[in-house]
Design a protein around this motif. Structure first.
Motif, PDB file in Angstrom:
ATOM      1  N   LEU A  76       0.815  -1.149  -0.066  1.00 18.50           N
ATOM      2  CA  LEU A  76       0.023  -0.039  -0.079  1.00 18.50           C
ATOM      3  C   LEU A  76       0.751   1.310  -0.028  1.00 18.50           C
ATOM      4  O   LEU A  76       1.927   1.252   0.699  1.00 18.50           O
ATOM      5  CB  LEU A  76      -0.914  -0.070   1.154  1.00 18.50           C
ATOM      6  N   ASP A  77       0.334   2.375  -0.632  1.00 15.33           N
ATOM      7  CA  ASP A  77       1.136   3.717  -0.768  1.00 15.33           C
ATOM      8  C   ASP A  77       0.585   4.405   0.555  1.00 15.33           C
ATOM      9  O   ASP A  77       0.780   5.695   0.401  1.00 15.33           O
ATOM     10  CB  ASP A  77       0.816   4.369  -1.823  1.00 15.33           C
ATOM     11  N   CYS A  78      -0.075   4.104   1.441  1.00 18.12           N
ATOM     12  CA  CYS A  78      -0.632   4.612   2.664  1.00 18.12           C
ATOM     13  C   CYS A  78      -0.560   3.604   3.861  1.00 18.12           C
ATOM     14  O   CYS A  78      -0.097   2.537   3.791  1.00 18.12           O
ATOM     15  CB  CYS A  78      -1.992   5.010   2.443  1.00 18.12           C
ATOM     16  N   PRO A  79      -0.650   4.364   5.167  1.00 17.50           N
ATOM     17  CA  PRO A  79      -0.450   3.514   6.382  1.00 17.50           C
ATOM     18  C   PRO A  79      -1.546   2.427   6.166  1.00 17.50           C
ATOM     19  O   PRO A  79      -2.795   2.524   5.527  1.00 17.50           O
ATOM     20  CB  PRO A  79      -1.035   4.493   7.398  1.00 17.50           C
ATOM     21  N   SER A  80      -0.911   1.343   6.434  1.00 18.73           N
ATOM     22  CA  SER A  80      -1.957  -0.071   6.166  1.00 18.73           C
ATOM     23  C   SER A  80      -2.701  -0.191   7.457  1.00 18.73           C
ATOM     24  O   SER A  80      -3.006  -1.426   8.163  1.00 18.73           O
ATOM     25  CB  SER A  80      -0.858  -1.129   6.311  1.00 18.73           C
ATOM     26  N   THR A  81      -3.586   0.689   7.772  1.00 17.58           N
ATOM     27  CA  THR A  81      -4.700   0.690   8.730  1.00 17.58           C
ATOM     28  C   THR A  81      -6.053  -0.038   8.131  1.00 17.58           C
ATOM     29  O   THR A  81      -6.007   0.155   7.035  1.00 17.58           O
ATOM     30  CB  THR A  81      -5.142   1.870   9.430  1.00 17.58           C
ATOM     31  N   ALA A  82      -6.864  -0.581   8.773  1.00 18.12           N
ATOM     32  CA  ALA A  82      -8.096  -1.043   8.361  1.00 18.12           C
ATOM     33  C   ALA A  82      -8.912   0.095   7.464  1.00 18.12           C
ATOM     34  O   ALA A  82      -9.434  -0.308   6.483  1.00 18.12           O
ATOM     35  CB  ALA A  82      -8.688  -1.609   9.537  1.00 18.12           C
ATOM     36  N   GLU A  83      -8.863   1.225   8.047  1.00 13.55           N
ATOM     37  CA  GLU A  83      -9.611   2.283   7.451  1.00 13.55           C
ATOM     38  C   GLU A  83      -9.173   2.717   6.294  1.00 13.55           C
ATOM     39  O   GLU A  83      -9.916   2.796   5.308  1.00 13.55           O
ATOM     40  CB  GLU A  83      -9.571   3.559   8.650  1.00 13.55           C
ATOM     41  N   HIS A  84      -7.728   2.701   6.018  1.00 12.55           N
ATOM     42  CA  HIS A  84      -7.105   2.990   4.549  1.00 12.55           C
ATOM     43  C   HIS A  84      -7.427   1.778   3.695  1.00 12.55           C
ATOM     44  O   HIS A  84      -7.522   1.809   2.657  1.00 12.55           O
ATOM     45  CB  HIS A  84      -5.599   3.338   4.877  1.00 12.55           C
ATOM     46  N   MET A  85      -7.365   0.513   4.290  1.00 15.76           N
ATOM     47  CA  MET A  85      -7.407  -0.532   3.289  1.00 15.76           C
ATOM     48  C   MET A  85      -9.008  -0.601   2.918  1.00 15.76           C
ATOM     49  O   MET A  85      -9.186  -0.577   1.771  1.00 15.76           O
ATOM     50  CB  MET A  85      -7.049  -1.730   4.284  1.00 15.76           C
ATOM     51  N   ALA A  86     -10.122  -0.147   3.711  1.00 19.01           N
ATOM     52  CA  ALA A  86     -11.380  -0.158   3.427  1.00 19.01           C
ATOM     53  C   ALA A  86     -11.593   0.864   2.384  1.00 19.01           C
ATOM     54  O   ALA A  86     -12.078   0.574   1.322  1.00 19.01           O
ATOM     55  CB  ALA A  86     -12.349   0.109   4.486  1.00 19.01           C
ATOM     56  N   HIS A  87     -10.913   2.146   2.349  1.00 22.60           N
ATOM     57  CA  HIS A  87     -10.878   3.073   1.354  1.00 22.60           C
ATOM     58  C   HIS A  87     -10.184   2.723  -0.003  1.00 22.60           C
ATOM     59  O   HIS A  87     -10.639   2.858  -1.057  1.00 22.60           O
ATOM     60  CB  HIS A  87     -10.201   4.408   1.981  1.00 22.60           C
ATOM     61  N   HIS A  88      -9.194   1.990   0.135  1.00 21.11           N
ATOM     62  CA  HIS A  88      -8.419   1.613  -0.953  1.00 21.11           C
ATOM     63  C   HIS A  88      -9.429   0.579  -1.673  1.00 21.11           C
ATOM     64  O   HIS A  88      -9.392   0.568  -3.006  1.00 21.11           O
ATOM     65  CB  HIS A  88      -7.216   0.803  -0.481  1.00 21.11           C
ATOM     66  N   PHE A  89      -9.790  -0.465  -1.057  1.00 22.92           N
ATOM     67  CA  PHE A  89     -10.707  -1.705  -1.670  1.00 22.92           C
ATOM     68  C   PHE A  89     -11.931  -0.985  -2.136  1.00 22.92           C
ATOM     69  O   PHE A  89     -12.357  -1.360  -3.325  1.00 22.92           O
ATOM     70  CB  PHE A  89     -11.042  -2.757  -0.739  1.00 22.92           C
ATOM     71  N   TYR A  90     -12.451  -0.052  -1.634  1.00 24.07           N
ATOM     72  CA  TYR A  90     -13.834   0.767  -2.175  1.00 24.07           C
ATOM     73  C   TYR A  90     -13.241   1.253  -3.480  1.00 24.07           C
ATOM     74  O   TYR A  90     -14.335   1.016  -4.411  1.00 24.07           O
ATOM     75  CB  TYR A  90     -14.073   1.683  -1.101  1.00 24.07           C
ATOM     76  N   GLN A  91     -12.337   2.041  -3.530  1.00 25.53           N
ATOM     77  CA  GLN A  91     -11.987   2.827  -4.807  1.00 25.53           C
ATOM     78  C   GLN A  91     -11.489   1.833  -5.728  1.00 25.53           C
ATOM     79  O   GLN A  91     -12.151   1.952  -6.954  1.00 25.53           O
ATOM     80  CB  GLN A  91     -10.632   3.688  -4.560  1.00 25.53           C
ATOM     81  N   TRP A  92     -11.138   0.686  -5.689  1.00 28.27           N
ATOM     82  CA  TRP A  92     -10.857  -0.265  -6.413  1.00 28.27           C
ATOM     83  C   TRP A  92     -12.019  -0.976  -6.853  1.00 28.27           C
ATOM     84  O   TRP A  92     -12.313  -1.152  -8.208  1.00 28.27           O
ATOM     85  CB  TRP A  92      -9.956  -1.413  -6.113  1.00 28.27           C
ATOM     86  N   CYS A  93     -12.983  -1.255  -6.092  1.00 29.86           N
ATOM     87  CA  CYS A  93     -14.125  -1.806  -6.475  1.00 29.86           C
ATOM     88  C   CYS A  93     -15.215  -0.936  -7.217  1.00 29.86           C
ATOM     89  O   CYS A  93     -15.737  -1.359  -8.035  1.00 29.86           O
ATOM     90  CB  CYS A  93     -15.013  -2.427  -5.078  1.00 29.86           C
ATOM     91  N   LYS A  94     -15.342   0.459  -6.802  1.00 29.51           N
ATOM     92  CA  LYS A  94     -16.131   1.615  -7.602  1.00 29.51           C
ATOM     93  C   LYS A  94     -15.531   1.831  -8.982  1.00 29.51           C
ATOM     94  O   LYS A  94     -16.713   1.954  -9.725  1.00 29.51           O
ATOM     95  CB  LYS A  94     -16.090   2.604  -6.518  1.00 29.51           C
ATOM     96  N   ALA A  95     -14.538   1.538  -9.188  1.00 31.72           N
ATOM     97  CA  ALA A  95     -13.857   1.766 -10.400  1.00 31.72           C
ATOM     98  C   ALA A  95     -14.345   0.608 -11.368  1.00 31.72           C
ATOM     99  O   ALA A  95     -14.480   0.831 -12.651  1.00 31.72           O
ATOM    100  CB  ALA A  95     -12.377   1.763 -10.483  1.00 31.72           C
ATOM    101  N   ARG A  96     -15.125  -0.472 -10.926  1.00 34.71           N
ATOM    102  CA  ARG A  96     -15.258  -1.720 -11.719  1.00 34.71           C
ATOM    103  C   ARG A  96     -16.758  -1.917 -11.701  1.00 34.71           C
ATOM    104  O   ARG A  96     -17.390  -2.311 -12.732  1.00 34.71           O
ATOM    105  CB  ARG A  96     -14.528  -2.870 -11.224  1.00 34.71           C
ATOM    106  N   TRP A  97     -17.417  -1.621 -10.508  1.00 35.26           N
ATOM    107  CA  TRP A  97     -18.945  -1.801 -10.285  1.00 35.26           C
ATOM    108  C   TRP A  97     -19.299  -0.572  -9.935  1.00 35.26           C
ATOM    109  O   TRP A  97     -19.349  -0.440  -8.457  1.00 35.26           O
ATOM    110  CB  TRP A  97     -18.892  -3.175  -9.560  1.00 35.26           C
ATOM    111  N   PRO A  98     -20.321  -0.031 -10.468  1.00 33.14           N
ATOM    112  CA  PRO A  98     -20.796   1.485 -10.084  1.00 33.14           C
ATOM    113  C   PRO A  98     -21.765   1.070  -8.817  1.00 33.14           C
ATOM    114  O   PRO A  98     -22.289   2.185  -7.928  1.00 33.14           O
ATOM    115  CB  PRO A  98     -21.666   1.740 -11.297  1.00 33.14           C
ATOM    116  N   GLU A  99     -22.250   0.065  -8.720  1.00 37.64           N
ATOM    117  CA  GLU A  99     -23.228  -0.463  -7.458  1.00 37.64           C
ATOM    118  C   GLU A  99     -22.663  -0.581  -6.168  1.00 37.64           C
ATOM    119  O   GLU A  99     -23.220  -0.580  -5.197  1.00 37.64           O
ATOM    120  CB  GLU A  99     -24.059  -1.708  -7.782  1.00 37.64           C
ATOM    121  N   VAL A 100     -21.350  -0.407  -6.091  1.00 38.53           N
ATOM    122  CA  VAL A 100     -20.602  -0.606  -4.704  1.00 38.53           C
ATOM    123  C   VAL A 100     -20.883   0.576  -3.954  1.00 38.53           C
ATOM    124  O   VAL A 100     -20.993   1.842  -4.373  1.00 38.53           O
ATOM    125  CB  VAL A 100     -19.111  -0.786  -5.084  1.00 38.53           C
ATOM    126  N   THR A 101     -21.319   0.543  -2.822  1.00 35.00           N
ATOM    127  CA  THR A 101     -21.910   1.490  -1.923  1.00 35.00           C
ATOM    128  C   THR A 101     -20.911   1.506  -0.630  1.00 35.00           C
ATOM    129  O   THR A 101     -21.007   2.562   0.178  1.00 35.00           O
ATOM    130  CB  THR A 101     -23.240   1.353  -1.374  1.00 35.00           C
TER     131      THR A 101
END
Length: 117
Positions: A76-101
């Motif tokens: 990761l290019d950010c601190p490996s906190t669960a909060e940062h990881m949730a944001h990272h995975f959200y961005q990755w998913c949202k770029a592929r599936w617009p239904e991600v909330t």
């Protein structure tokens, strides 16, 4: 509103080096992570789905190849906190599936971090 979730698992190490040296999370340690992706839609698609669960296999592949049994500080290019990881995975998913909330990440059975815009 229709809502679906899918859960993914991986194991990895990390170290929160920005914390004081006497903080337990400043030492290298590992977790058995759980990632939950949530998708929502007001209407179902022609197949009766918010999205076919099978399509979410791309997230499993991404987690397996980039995160599973890795040292997250090297990934990761950010601190490996669960909060940062949730944001990272959200961005990755949202770029592929617009239904991600939202995306949630757990480090332990009793702790969760969620990113929901």
């Amino acid at each position: 509103m229709f809502r679906i979730t899918k859960e993914f698992h991986f194991s990895a190490s990390h170290q929160l080096i920005h914390l004081p040296a006497d903080h337990q999370c400043a030492r290298m340690h590992g977790h058995n992570y759980v990632v939950v992706v949530e998708l929502s839609a007001s209407e179902l698609n022609a197949d009766g789905f918010v999205r076919d669960y099978h399509e979410l296999k791309d997230l499993k592949d991404y987690i397996d190849t980039r995160f599973d049994h890795r040292h997250l500080n090297d990934v990761l290019d950010c601190p490996s906190t669960a909060e940062h990881m949730a944001h990272h995975f959200y961005q990755w998913c949202k770029a592929r599936w617009p239904e991600v909330t939202a995306v949630k990440v757990s480090e332990t059975p009793k702790t969760w971090a969620e990113f929901r815009p």
